[in-house]
Design an enzyme around this catalytic site. Structure first.
Site, PDB file in Angstrom:
ATOM      1  N   ASP A 219       2.499   6.300 -16.187  1.00 30.50           N
ATOM      2  CA  ASP A 219       3.468   6.974 -15.323  1.00 30.50           C
ATOM      3  C   ASP A 219       4.712   7.462 -16.073  1.00 30.50           C
ATOM      4  OD1 ASP A 219       4.035   4.307 -15.675  1.00 30.50           O
ATOM      5  OD2 ASP A 219       4.226   3.828 -13.537  1.00 30.50           O
TER       6      ASP A 219
ATOM      7  N   HIS B  64       7.858   1.791 -15.889  1.00 32.19           N
ATOM      8  CA  HIS B  64       8.696   0.749 -15.278  1.00 32.19           C
ATOM      9  C   HIS B  64       8.711  -0.503 -16.160  1.00 32.19           C
ATOM     10  CE1 HIS B  64       7.149   3.253 -11.877  1.00 32.19           C
ATOM     11  NE2 HIS B  64       8.440   3.234 -11.560  1.00 32.19           N
TER      12      HIS B  64
ATOM     13  N   ASP C 258       4.231   1.192 -19.633  1.00 34.03           N
ATOM     14  CA  ASP C 258       4.404   1.750 -18.290  1.00 34.03           C
ATOM     15  C   ASP C 258       5.843   2.257 -18.174  1.00 34.03           C
ATOM     16  OD1 ASP C 258       2.982   1.342 -15.326  1.00 34.03           O
ATOM     17  OD2 ASP C 258       5.173   1.305 -15.233  1.00 34.03           O
TER      18      ASP C 258
ATOM     19  N   HIS D 224       4.428  -6.312 -12.539  1.00 37.61           N
ATOM     20  CA  HIS D 224       5.615  -6.743 -11.778  1.00 37.61           C
ATOM     21  C   HIS D 224       5.393  -8.087 -11.070  1.00 37.61           C
ATOM     22  CE1 HIS D 224       7.531  -2.914 -12.475  1.00 37.61           C
ATOM     23  NE2 HIS D 224       6.642  -2.241 -11.789  1.00 37.61           N
TER      24      HIS D 224
HETATM   25 ZN   LIG Z   1       4.881   1.902 -13.375  1.00 37.24          ZN
END
Ligand SMILES: [Zn+2]
Length: 299
Positions: free
Chosen positions: A237, A157, A155, A118
């Site tokens: 995750d 996200h 991931d 990120h």
């Molecule tokens: Zn993540």
């Protein structure tokens, strides 16, 4: 043989409950028991490594906070050991990439914290300080004969920082499969644009949908792109037991994903593939998923 670049000193990054240092221990402890795994101590990324990817003023501002605790973003904070850990995390990704480019092993794993996908050009975000995978790719371009890099991000996200940093670059292809929609963090990655291929999945999706995304979206694009190096933002995750995500991946599913991506690396990149740990918040799931991927890669 699978070299794993990781060090418990990165556990000095202890900014809060979700980013619990034991997350790294769960991965290192699970991997160290594997017969093919060779644990290696990484070295820190230099200021030059970081400034090749991030705004210089941002890098200097962050480095100046070493030894203190600061709040960088709504959910990104540091502890006194965080800056050293973040430099070691980016350095571990770089060392893992150099290891495969120098022919020591076909694949390598960087077990790091804090994560990086990120982190943007000039700001920290979502527990991430420096973008470990892009720092590694740029170091590789600088020091080795490699140009075309494929970034795969599984991931849960969307890897918004990585996508932004490589957007529009002909020498980079970014692919992300993630949970998307319904306001799920970070809210980006709902469509594909240029060299960024995004496959957002609905809550409840799991191994089959993630594997289909890799086979149907990534594989043909990767065949056209013909990467010389594959770097995976390997968050775990999307695991069914993860408290932050609502996908239903299993360790067997991660192994299947890893096998598909390894086939791309084998066909185009002389098998050169590096996994860099990103998120993952259930400790047992992290250990089991890391081991499942390590087995695929020879560890
Ligand atoms: Zn993540």
């Amino acid at each position: 043989m699978l070299p794993v670049f990781g060090d418990r000193s990165m556990m000095e990054h202890e900014p809060g409950e979700i980013e619990d240092p034991s997350r790294l221990a769960a991965v290192l402890d699970a991997l160290r028991k594997r017969p093919g795994v060779q644990l290696r101590t990484p070295t820190q990324a230099t200021r030059g490594d970081l400034c090749r990817v991030h705004d210089e003023a941002y890098v200097d501002r962050l480095l100046a906070t070493a030894g203190t605790s600061v709040v960088l973003d709504a959910d990104t904070r540091t502890s006194p050991g965080s800056i050293d850990a973040a430099r070691l995390a980016a350095g571990a990704a770089r060392d893992a990439v150099f290891c495969v480019l120098e022919g020591e092993a076909r694949a390598a794993f960087a077990a790091v914290r804090p994560p990086g996908h990120h982190a943007c050009f000039d700001r920290a975000m979502g527990f991430c300080l420096f973008n470990n995978v892009v720092v590694a790719a740029e170091a590789a371009r600088m020091d080795h004969d490699v140009e075309r890099v494929l970034f795969v991000d599984w991931d849960v996200h969307h890897g918004n920082g990585t996508q932004d940093l490589v957007a529009g670059r002909g020498d980079s292809l970014f692919f992300s499969v993630h949970q998307g929609g319904g306001g799920f963090y970070p809210g980006t990655g709902l469509t594909s644009e240029g060299n960024a291929l995004n496959v957002p999945l609905q809550p409840g999706a799991g191994d089959a949908e993630m594997l289909a995304a890799v086979r149907e979206v990534l594989r043909p694009a990767a065949d056209d792109f013909a990467p010389e190096l594959v770097i995976v933002s390997a968050g775990f995750d999307a695991h069914v037991d993860d408290p932050l995500g609502s996908l239903c991946a299993t360790p067997q599913g991660y192994a299947a994903l890893c096998r598909e991506v390894a086939a791309i690396a084998r066909d185009h990149a002389r098998s050169r593939m590096v996994l860099v740990l990103e998120g993952g918040y259930d400790l047992a799931a992290l250990g089991a998923s890391s081991v499942a991927c390590a087995e695929v890669l020879g560890g």
